[in-house]
Scaffold this active site. Structure first.
Site, PDB file in Angstrom:
ATOM      1  N   GLU A   1       0.940  -1.049   0.082  1.00 55.04           N
ATOM      2  CA  GLU A   1      -0.245   0.091  -0.099  1.00 55.04           C
ATOM      3  C   GLU A   1       0.783   1.130   0.120  1.00 55.04           C
ATOM      4  OE1 GLU A   1      -1.983  -0.278   3.684  1.00 55.04           O
ATOM      5  OE2 GLU A   1      -3.402  -2.010   2.921  1.00 55.04           O
ATOM      6  N   PRO A   2       1.603   1.414  -1.136  1.00 51.60           N
ATOM      7  CA  PRO A   2       2.580   2.591  -0.986  1.00 51.60           C
ATOM      8  C   PRO A   2       1.754   3.705  -1.308  1.00 51.60           C
ATOM      9  CG  PRO A   2       2.942   1.528  -3.135  1.00 51.60           C
ATOM     10  CD  PRO A   2       1.885   0.634  -2.367  1.00 51.60           C
ATOM     11  N   GLY A   3       2.046   4.981  -0.654  1.00 51.26           N
ATOM     12  CA  GLY A   3       1.533   6.153  -1.317  1.00 51.26           C
ATOM     13  C   GLY A   3       2.709   7.229  -1.541  1.00 51.26           C
TER      14      GLY A   3
ATOM     15  N   CYS B   1      -1.994  33.703  10.062  1.00 51.96           N
ATOM     16  CA  CYS B   1      -1.850  34.053  11.250  1.00 51.96           C
ATOM     17  C   CYS B   1      -1.366  32.957  12.568  1.00 51.96           C
ATOM     18  CB  CYS B   1      -3.007  34.831  11.870  1.00 51.96           C
ATOM     19  SG  CYS B   1      -3.577  36.058  10.623  1.00 51.96           S
ATOM     20  N   GLU B   2      -0.275  32.324  12.130  1.00 52.61           N
ATOM     21  CA  GLU B   2       0.220  31.456  13.386  1.00 52.61           C
ATOM     22  C   GLU B   2       1.800  31.306  13.191  1.00 52.61           C
ATOM     23  OE1 GLU B   2      -1.502  28.279  14.496  1.00 52.61           O
ATOM     24  OE2 GLU B   2      -3.397  28.142  13.477  1.00 52.61           O
TER      25      GLU B   2
ATOM     26  N   TYR C   1       0.668  13.690   0.445  1.00 54.54           N
ATOM     27  CA  TYR C   1       0.601  14.367   1.523  1.00 54.54           C
ATOM     28  C   TYR C   1       0.511  16.054   1.599  1.00 54.54           C
ATOM     29  CZ  TYR C   1       1.046   9.718   3.033  1.00 54.54           C
ATOM     30  OH  TYR C   1       0.541   8.298   3.288  1.00 54.54           O
TER      31      TYR C   1
HETATM   32  N1  LLP Z   1      -1.296   1.874   4.342  1.00 58.39           N
HETATM   33  C1  LLP Z   1      -1.832   2.408   5.606  1.00 58.39           C
HETATM   34  C2  LLP Z   1      -2.656   1.442   6.316  1.00 58.39           C
HETATM   35  C3  LLP Z   1      -1.491   3.576   5.850  1.00 58.39           C
HETATM   36  O1  LLP Z   1      -1.859   3.947   7.143  1.00 58.39           O
HETATM   37  C4  LLP Z   1      -0.425   4.262   5.239  1.00 58.39           C
HETATM   38  C5  LLP Z   1      -0.335   5.720   5.816  1.00 58.39           C
HETATM   39  C6  LLP Z   1      -0.006   3.989   4.106  1.00 58.39           C
HETATM   40  C7  LLP Z   1      -0.620   2.574   3.670  1.00 58.39           C
HETATM   41  C8  LLP Z   1       0.775   4.857   3.091  1.00 58.39           C
HETATM   42  O2  LLP Z   1       1.985   5.126   3.471  1.00 58.39           O
HETATM   43  P1  LLP Z   1       3.288   5.818   2.720  1.00 58.39           P
HETATM   44  O3  LLP Z   1       3.562   4.657   1.672  1.00 58.39           O
HETATM   45  O4  LLP Z   1       2.706   6.838   1.820  1.00 58.39           O
HETATM   46  O5  LLP Z   1       4.040   6.067   3.635  1.00 58.39           O
HETATM   47  N2  LLP Z   1       0.684  12.715   6.635  1.00 58.39           N
HETATM   48  C9  LLP Z   1       1.829  12.243   6.884  1.00 58.39           C
HETATM   49  C10 LLP Z   1       1.822  10.600   6.467  1.00 58.39           C
HETATM   50  C11 LLP Z   1       0.836   9.791   7.033  1.00 58.39           C
HETATM   51  C12 LLP Z   1       0.886   8.474   6.621  1.00 58.39           C
HETATM   52  C13 LLP Z   1      -0.205   7.638   7.215  1.00 58.39           C
HETATM   53  N3  LLP Z   1      -0.701   6.378   6.705  1.00 58.39           N
HETATM   54  C14 LLP Z   1       3.207  12.881   6.128  1.00 58.39           C
HETATM   55  O6  LLP Z   1       2.970  13.903   5.505  1.00 58.39           O
HETATM   56  O7  LLP Z   1       4.475  12.489   6.226  1.00 58.39           O
END
Ligand code: LLP
Length: 404
Positions: A268-270, A338-339, A367
Site C-alpha cells: 500500500e505505497p503512497g 496568522c500562526e 500528503y
Molecule cells: N497503508 C496504511 C494503512 C497507512 O496508514 C498508510 C499511511 C499507508 C498505507 C501509506 O503510507 P506511505 O507509503 O505513504 O508511507 N501525513 C504524513 C504521513 C501519514 C501516513 C499515514 N498512513 C506525512 O505527511 O508524512
C-alpha cells in the site's frame, strides 16, 4: 524536473509560464516521474508480482488516481470518500483494499456492495459489524485482520503506527482469537493478514523485524492466508543526498519470507509513488526585513502544505529562475497565515530574492494537497499534471464564492 536554461521546469514546461497562465500557488505534477516511480516499484518486486494498491490518502486527486490506475495499480482506501474516488477513477474493485480503525456501518455496507477485494479489519467490534452486515445481505465477505506487530518503524513518532501503544491493528493475543472467531463465522472469510508500521521509513531493519513477527505469528496460528498485506511506508529522500529505503534489501527479505509462505503480497505505497512527482509553485508577496533575517512571505501557506507545520518536515526550496547572485541574509520562508507555525523553512544560503519572484517547493506530491485545508478561508490551489509539453488542469482552483 530540472532547470532548463536556468528556469525550473516540470518536464518541458517552465514553472514561470504556469504561474503566468494560472496564477499561484499551483500544485504541479510530472507524469514522467509518476510513471518512473510506479515502474521502479514494480520492477523492484517483480519476482513475486505483488498487488500494489496506491494509498489514496497520499494524493486523492481523481485524475491522478486514474493515471495511477492505468499504470497498473489498485487502491488502498480509508474512507467511503476515498473509495468513491478510486471507483470513479476506474480502479477495479478487485484491486481495492479498505483499511482504517473506524469504518462505519455505511462505509462497510458500501464497500460490500461494490465488491472490493478486502476489508482489513482492525478490531473485534469491527469484525462483528462486518459479519452482521454481511449476514443481512446474505453474503460471505473476504476480510483481512491488521496485526500490530509492535515494531518500531524508527521514523517520526507522529507517523509511526506499528507499536503497541498505537491505535492500529490488534495485538498477537487478539489476533489469534480473531482467527478462531472468523473460522467459525458463516459470513466472513479470513483471507489476509495485514500490517503497516509507519510512514517515511528509510531503514530496512524495521521491515525485517516486522517480517519476522509476521512469520512467527503465521506459523503459530497454523493458518494459510491467501494474502499478506505489508502496507506502505517506503521512505523517499527529501534532500538531494538523503537516505531512502533500500528496495533491493527489502525485496530479499520478502523473498526469504515467502519461502515459507504461499501467499500473494499486497503493498500500500503512497509517498513512494507520488512524493517526488509533485512541486508547489508559489510567489513572493512581500519581503519583510528584520535585523537578523528576511521574511520571505509567500502566497502559499500552511493550509496549502501542512507537513512543515505539523511534522517539522523540510521541503527542498528552490528559486524558479536561477541567478548567480547570493544573498547575505538568512531567509525565512513563511506564509500569510496568522500562526507562528506557518513557516516552511529557514535557509542560510539562498540566491538573492525580490518580491514577485517564484519559489518552488519540492517533493510535495504526497500528503501535500491531500492534507490541505481552507484555514483562514483560503481557497485550495489548482492542480496541474504535465505530460511532456502538455498541460492538464486536473483540478481547478477553488473559488472564493464556494467558500463564502
Ligand atoms: N497503508 C496504511 C494503512 C497507512 O496508514 C498508510 C499511511 C499507508 C498505507 C501509506 O503510507 P506511505 O507509503 O505513504 O508511507 N501525513 C504524513 C504521513 C501519514 C501516513 C499515514 N498512513 C506525512 O505527511 O508524512
Amino acid at each position: 524536473m530540472k532547470y532548463i536554461n536556468k528556469s525550473f521546469s516540470i518536464e518541458k514546461v517552465k514553472a514561470q509560464n504556469l504561474a503566468k497562465k494560472f496564477a499561484t500557488p499551483i500544485y504541479c505534477y510530472s507524469y514522467k516521474q509518476l510513471k518512473k516511480n510506479i515502474n521502479n516499484f514494480k520492477q523492484n518486486f517483480k519476482s513475486f508480482s505483488p498487488l500494489v494498491c496506491f494509498a489514496v490518502k497520499a494524493n486523492a486527486n481523481v485524475n491522478l488516481i486514474r493515471e495511477i490506475g492505468k499504470l497498473g495499480l489498485g487502491a488502498d482506501v480509508v474512507s467511503i470518500g476515498e473509495l468513491m474516488k478510486a471507483l470513479k477513477a476506474g480502479i477495479n474493485p478487485k484491486k481495492i483494499v479498505f483499511s482504517g480503525v473506524g469504518k462505519t456501518k455505511t462505509e462497510i455496507s458500501y464497500a460490500i456492495d461494490k465488491k472490493i477485494l478486502l476489508l482489513n479489519a482492525e478490531s473485534k467490534s469491527e469484525i462483528i459489524e462486518i459479519e452482521k452486515i454481511a449476514k443481512s445481505k446474505n453474503k460471505i465477505i473476504n476480510i483481512g485482520i491488521r496485526l500490530n506487530p509492535n515494531t518500531d518503524a524508527k521514523t517520526l513518532s507522529k507517523i509511526s503506527t506499528g507499536k503497541k501503544e498505537n491505535k492500529f491493528g490488534v495485538d498477537e493475543k487478539v489476533f489469534f482469537e480473531l482467527i478462531k472467531y472468523s473460522k467459525n463465522s458463516k459470513n466472513i472469510s479470513l483471507k489476509c493478514l495485514s500490517v503497516h508500521i509507519g510512514s517515511q521509513i528509510v531503514d530496512n531493519v524495521p521491515y525485517e523485524k516486522m517480517l519476522n513477527v509476521v512469520d512467527r505469528i503465521i506459523r503459530k496460528a497454523n493458518y494459510e492466508f491467501e494474502f499478506i498485506d505489508l502496507g506502505g511506508g517506503m521512505g523517499i529522500s527529501y534532500d538531494n543526498n538523503g537516505k531512502k529505503l533500500n528496495y533491493k534489501k527489502y525485496n530479499i527479505s520478502i523473498k526469504k519470507f515467502l519461502k515459507n509462505h504461499n501467499s500473494k503480497i499486497i503493498f500500500e505505497p503512497g509517498r513512494s509513488i507520488v512524493g517526488n512527482a509533485g512541486v508547489l509553485i508559489t510567489k513572493i508577496i512581500y519581503i519583510k526585513k528584520n535585523e537578523k533575517k528576511d521574511f520571505i512571505i509567500l502566497d502559499a501557506a500552511m493550509n496549502d502544505l501542512m507537513r512543515p507545520a505539523i511534522y517539522g518536515a523540510k521541503h527542498r526550496t528552490l528559486p524558479a529562475l536561477k541567478t548567480n547572485l547570493f544573498s547575505k541574509k538568512i531567509y525565512e520562508f513563511v506564509g500569510p497565515i496568522c500562526e507562528s507555525t506557518d513557516k516552511f523553512i529557514t535557509l542560510k544560503k539562498f540566491q538573492k530574492l525580490k518580491e514577485k519572484d517564484l519559489i518552488i517547493m519540492c517533493d510535495v506530491g504526497a500528503y501535500g494537497m491531500s492534507l490541505s485545508s481552507n484555514y483562514n478561508v483560503r481557497p485550495k490551489p489548482i492542480e496541474i499534471l504535465i505530460k511532456g509539453s502538455k498541460i492538464n488542469v486536473i483540478k481547478k482552483r477553488q473559488k472564493l464564492k464556494d467558500l463564502i
